[in-house]
Design an enzyme around this catalytic site. Structure first.
Site, PDB file in Angstrom:
ATOM      1  N   HIS A  39      -3.308 -34.115  17.951  1.00  0.00           N
ATOM      2  CA  HIS A  39      -2.022 -34.763  18.371  1.00  0.00           C
ATOM      3  C   HIS A  39      -0.963 -33.848  18.861  1.00  0.00           C
ATOM      4  O   HIS A  39       0.307 -34.134  18.760  1.00  0.00           O
ATOM      5  CB  HIS A  39      -1.664 -35.657  17.219  1.00  0.00           C
ATOM      6  CG  HIS A  39      -2.760 -36.642  16.791  1.00  0.00           C
ATOM      7  ND1 HIS A  39      -2.653 -37.781  17.280  1.00  0.00           N
ATOM      8  CD2 HIS A  39      -3.617 -36.620  15.974  1.00  0.00           C
ATOM      9  CE1 HIS A  39      -3.437 -38.614  16.888  1.00  0.00           C
ATOM     10  NE2 HIS A  39      -4.228 -37.686  15.989  1.00  0.00           N
ATOM     11  N   GLU A  52      10.580  -4.638   4.385  1.00  0.00           N
ATOM     12  CA  GLU A  52      10.844  -6.339   3.955  1.00  0.00           C
ATOM     13  C   GLU A  52      10.346  -6.211   2.551  1.00  0.00           C
ATOM     14  O   GLU A  52      11.203  -7.060   1.655  1.00  0.00           O
ATOM     15  CB  GLU A  52       9.796  -6.832   4.806  1.00  0.00           C
ATOM     16  CG  GLU A  52      10.159  -7.077   6.257  1.00  0.00           C
ATOM     17  CD  GLU A  52       9.582  -5.961   6.941  1.00  0.00           C
ATOM     18  OE1 GLU A  52       9.164  -5.030   6.573  1.00  0.00           O
ATOM     19  OE2 GLU A  52       9.415  -6.100   8.161  1.00  0.00           O
ATOM     20  N   LYS A  54       9.544  -0.415  13.789  1.00  0.00           N
ATOM     21  CA  LYS A  54      10.177  -0.190  12.511  1.00  0.00           C
ATOM     22  C   LYS A  54      10.946   1.002  12.664  1.00  0.00           C
ATOM     23  O   LYS A  54      12.123   0.852  11.998  1.00  0.00           O
ATOM     24  CB  LYS A  54       8.974   0.365  11.659  1.00  0.00           C
ATOM     25  CG  LYS A  54       8.029  -0.639  11.208  1.00  0.00           C
ATOM     26  CD  LYS A  54       7.064   0.056  10.094  1.00  0.00           C
ATOM     27  CE  LYS A  54       5.847  -0.981   9.719  1.00  0.00           C
ATOM     28  NZ  LYS A  54       4.654  -0.268   9.081  1.00  0.00           N
ATOM     29  N   LYS A  81       0.906  -1.335   0.128  1.00  0.00           N
ATOM     30  CA  LYS A  81       0.005   0.055  -0.151  1.00  0.00           C
ATOM     31  C   LYS A  81       0.756   1.282   0.014  1.00  0.00           C
ATOM     32  O   LYS A  81       0.764   2.252  -0.799  1.00  0.00           O
ATOM     33  CB  LYS A  81      -0.742  -0.104   1.220  1.00  0.00           C
ATOM     34  CG  LYS A  81      -1.910   1.180   1.098  1.00  0.00           C
ATOM     35  CD  LYS A  81      -2.856   0.701   2.429  1.00  0.00           C
ATOM     36  CE  LYS A  81      -3.675   1.854   2.640  1.00  0.00           C
ATOM     37  NZ  LYS A  81      -4.880   1.624   3.891  1.00  0.00           N
ATOM     38  N   GLY A 105      -4.950  -2.275   5.195  1.00  0.00           N
ATOM     39  CA  GLY A 105      -4.119  -3.593   4.607  1.00  0.00           C
ATOM     40  C   GLY A 105      -4.663  -4.798   5.041  1.00  0.00           C
ATOM     41  O   GLY A 105      -4.831  -5.790   4.055  1.00  0.00           O
ATOM     42  N   ARG A 106      -5.057  -4.913   6.214  1.00  0.00           N
ATOM     43  CA  ARG A 106      -5.270  -6.306   6.764  1.00  0.00           C
ATOM     44  C   ARG A 106      -7.015  -6.763   6.352  1.00  0.00           C
ATOM     45  O   ARG A 106      -7.250  -7.851   6.456  1.00  0.00           O
ATOM     46  CB  ARG A 106      -5.200  -6.597   8.243  1.00  0.00           C
ATOM     47  CG  ARG A 106      -6.097  -5.415   9.038  1.00  0.00           C
ATOM     48  CD  ARG A 106      -5.591  -5.706  10.429  1.00  0.00           C
ATOM     49  NE  ARG A 106      -5.965  -4.543  11.282  1.00  0.00           N
ATOM     50  CZ  ARG A 106      -5.449  -3.220  11.494  1.00  0.00           C
ATOM     51  NH1 ARG A 106      -4.383  -3.067  10.600  1.00  0.00           N
ATOM     52  NH2 ARG A 106      -5.987  -2.126  12.255  1.00  0.00           N
ATOM     53  N   GLU A 122      -3.858  -7.167  15.159  1.00  0.00           N
ATOM     54  CA  GLU A 122      -3.507  -5.819  14.907  1.00  0.00           C
ATOM     55  C   GLU A 122      -4.805  -4.703  14.808  1.00  0.00           C
ATOM     56  O   GLU A 122      -4.539  -3.559  15.054  1.00  0.00           O
ATOM     57  CB  GLU A 122      -3.117  -5.980  13.293  1.00  0.00           C
ATOM     58  CG  GLU A 122      -2.270  -4.456  12.880  1.00  0.00           C
ATOM     59  CD  GLU A 122      -1.419  -4.589  11.516  1.00  0.00           C
ATOM     60  OE1 GLU A 122      -0.201  -5.055  11.630  1.00  0.00           O
ATOM     61  OE2 GLU A 122      -2.285  -4.489  10.625  1.00  0.00           O
TER      62      GLU A 122
HETATM   63  O1  F6P Z   1       2.641  -4.108   9.899  1.00  0.00           O
HETATM   64  C1  F6P Z   1       2.063  -3.072   9.662  1.00  0.00           C
HETATM   65  C2  F6P Z   1       1.422  -2.971   8.223  1.00  0.00           C
HETATM   66  O2  F6P Z   1       1.289  -1.631   8.148  1.00  0.00           O
HETATM   67  C3  F6P Z   1       0.302  -3.696   7.957  1.00  0.00           C
HETATM   68  O3  F6P Z   1      -1.056  -3.123   8.630  1.00  0.00           O
HETATM   69  C4  F6P Z   1       0.135  -3.831   6.708  1.00  0.00           C
HETATM   70  O4  F6P Z   1      -0.706  -4.889   6.335  1.00  0.00           O
HETATM   71  C5  F6P Z   1       1.620  -4.197   6.404  1.00  0.00           C
HETATM   72  O5  F6P Z   1       2.346  -3.301   7.239  1.00  0.00           O
HETATM   73  C6  F6P Z   1       2.167  -3.917   5.045  1.00  0.00           C
HETATM   74  O6  F6P Z   1       2.028  -2.640   4.589  1.00  0.00           O
HETATM   75  P1  F6P Z   1       2.435  -2.244   3.088  1.00  0.00           P
HETATM   76  O7  F6P Z   1       1.139  -2.848   2.279  1.00  0.00           O
HETATM   77  O8  F6P Z   1       2.183  -0.549   2.940  1.00  0.00           O
HETATM   78  O9  F6P Z   1       3.553  -2.580   2.568  1.00  0.00           O
END
Ligand code: F6P
Length: 522
Positions: free
Chosen positions: A377, A206, A489, A200, A260-261, A346
């Site tokens: 199990h 990452e 972060k 987003k 995002g979620r 979250e």
């Molecule tokens: O971990 C925090 C967060 O902002 C989540 O809410 C989101 O889904 C994820 O990082 C990834 O964010 P982006 O889509 O901006 O890379």
């Protein structure tokens, strides 16, 4: 108008629930069943292909009535209307929360329609082989590069709908762990692989690190001009996408009014759409939309997400349960729990209320679990005989997809037997010693769904989205921000700087300092 801000603990219903809890906390469900032959028929909700049996919970009709009174006092109905009408209920980010509008085909924003059309055309080109890679070969593998909501939802859904998949292989790269990136690349051919970068913000460390590494790998074989045939992006940050080298017609939109979620229904689900085809993807959305309607229109006592949210409040805030387990009896659903962990934790892992004040009651259940029968199990010992009270959702599909009757009978028998064992324990049965004794009286919800289809999966995911929303309203918290992920972060930026420069004077904590020095021995 913003959401009402009512401290639940101060409501009349809460006080009555507290008194009711004191009176009934030792009542055993075994006795409730023995006294009331109709209990299982009364505590169930049948809706579409769904059957929720919540009779194996430590509640009576009176408990449910008081919990429903609580929804009145916290003005849940009005809050639902505010969410669905696009009010800025995500106040701390001043945003609307409209993931439900992504699947509202009867009343769809033109930008959403346009995006779905773009996904349809794109996925059709990829699936048919008309989209060619840089050496003229069709695409055979799709790699989603994203993390959090830009990974968990699509990954979970694509795996859950494996039965409906076409020939395309799908991969999900989220962790910044370079070993995982390299292991994944080992099985990929740059000529036939499409990378979908989903972010987003397009700034997530990452995702951008992984995308850069993968672009470098791609460019060892291909040239910069070939990027357009192998990289597409889903983002709100068009400048950053362009700087990465992605052609503007290869960009799919995201919107600030979709968290995002909650974004798997948007172009974030492009990998899923390619893997199962647009028609199944649309059916997934329609299934979610049907659950939205059920949530908005049904009376709360017949409303699956509301009842499940209220039961969870009852255990969290009165029985002091800290966790909830979710056990899908379907291997396809192996990634449901990690997905729910982000959605629920979250959203509701908050300790400040909607007035900005600290909270003195519990919020945010811890969600955990794994597939049945595997988890029987593994950790079921603790569910049956441990000291903790862990309400558990059992989920299964009545019909299997391949018709393996013997397996399906055993799968379902295990589901039903476990809920019964948790309820009954060994009461009335003579056991040799205390080690073999089960107290029973352990609560569970049974969610029995006819069949794992795109439509039913959409409904199931939407069910949990609405459940967490109801809980957030009752707890008087903002469920749609996630400030709690920011601090880590930020610290990681300074720490990375220290590692890269091997200069630790900015690191004040002695424990962190030792770890940094130790890790430099490589
Ligand atoms: O971990 C925090 C967060 O902002 C989540 O809410 C989101 O889904 C994820 O990082 C990834 O964010 P982006 O889509 O901006 O890379």
């Amino acid at each position: 108008m913003s959401l009402p801000s009512i401290n639940p603990v101060t409501t009349k219903a809460w006080k009555k629930l507290q008194a009711h809890f004191e009176l009934t906390k030792n009542v055993k469900m075994q006795d409730q069943f023995a006294k009331d032959a109709e209990r299982a028929n009364q505590m169930k909700i049948e809706w579409n292909d769904f059957y929720l049996d919540y009779s194996k919970n430590r509640v009576s009709e009176e408990t449910i009535g008081l919990l429903l009174d609580l929804t009145e006092e916290v003005q849940l109905k009005a809050a639902i209307q505010k969410q669905f009408s696009g009010e800025h209920i995500n106040e701390t980010e001043n945003r609307a929360v409209l993931h439900t509008s992504l699947r509202d085909f009867g009343n769809m924003k033109s930008e959403v329609k346009h995006s779905l059309q773009q996904m349809k055309l794109f996925s059709e080109k990829i699936i048919s082989g008309n989209w060619k890679g840089y050496t003229g070969k069709p695409i055979t593998s799709i790699v989603n590069i994203g993390i959090g909501g830009s990974d968990l939802g699509p990954d979970m859904v694509t795996e859950a709908l494996t039965f409906y998949k076409n020939h395309l292989n799908t991969y999900y790269i989220s962790n910044v762990d370079g070993d995982h990136v390299q292991e994944t690349l080992k099985s990929l051919n740059p000529e036939t692989t499409l990378f979908i970068i989903v972010s987003k913000t397009f700034t997530t460390q990452e995702t951008i690190t992984n995308a850069n590494t993968i672009r470098d790998w791609f460019l060892t074989n291909a040239s910069a001009g070939d990027i357009a045939k192998h990289f597409v992006a889903v983002s709100t940050n068009l400048d950053a996408v362009e700087n990465f080298g992605i052609a503007s017609n290869n960009v799919f939109p995201m919107w600030e009014w979709v968290g995002g979620r909650f974004s798997l229904w948007s172009a974030v689900g492009l990998s899923t759409c390619c893997a199962i085809g647009y028609s199944h993807f649309e059916t997934l959305l329609k299934g979610a939309n049907e659950m939205d309607k059920h949530f908005v229109e049904s009376e709360f006592k017949e409303n699956i997400p509301v009842i499940m949210a209220l039961l969870s409040i009852w255990y969290t805030n009165f029985y002091s349960s800290e966790t909830e387990a979710v056990i899908p009896y379907s291997q396809y659903m192996a990634k449901l729990v990690p997905y729910l962990q982000q959605a629920v934790m979250e959203s509701n892992g908050k300790s400040v209320d909607r007035n900005g004040d600290g909270i003195a009651y519990q919020t945010g259940t811890i969600v955990w679990g794994n597939t049945g029968t595997n988890s029987q199990h593994a950790f079921f010992q603790l569910l049956h005989q441990g000291t903790k009270l862990i309400p558990t959702d059992f989920i299964a599909f009545s019909e299997s997809l391949y018709g393996e009757e013997d397996h399906q009978n055993k799968l379902l028998a295990n589901f039903f037997a476990q809920t019964e064992g948790l309820l009954l324990g060994t009461e009335g049965v003579s056991v040799e010693n205390n080690f073999r004794k089960f107290e029973g009286n352990r609560p569970s919800n049974s969610i029995l769904i006819q069949k794992l289809t795109p439509k039913n999966l959409g409904s199931l995911i939407a069910l949990y989205e609405h459940k967490l929303f109801v809980q957030g309203i009752i707890w008087n918290i903002f469920s749609y921000d996630q400030w709690g992920v920011e601090l880590g972060k930020k610290i990681a930026e300074n720490t990375l700087d220290a590692i890269e420069r091997q200069q630790y004077n900015g690191i004040v904590n002695p424990s962190t300092l030792n770890l940094l020095k130790r890790s430099c021995n490589r």
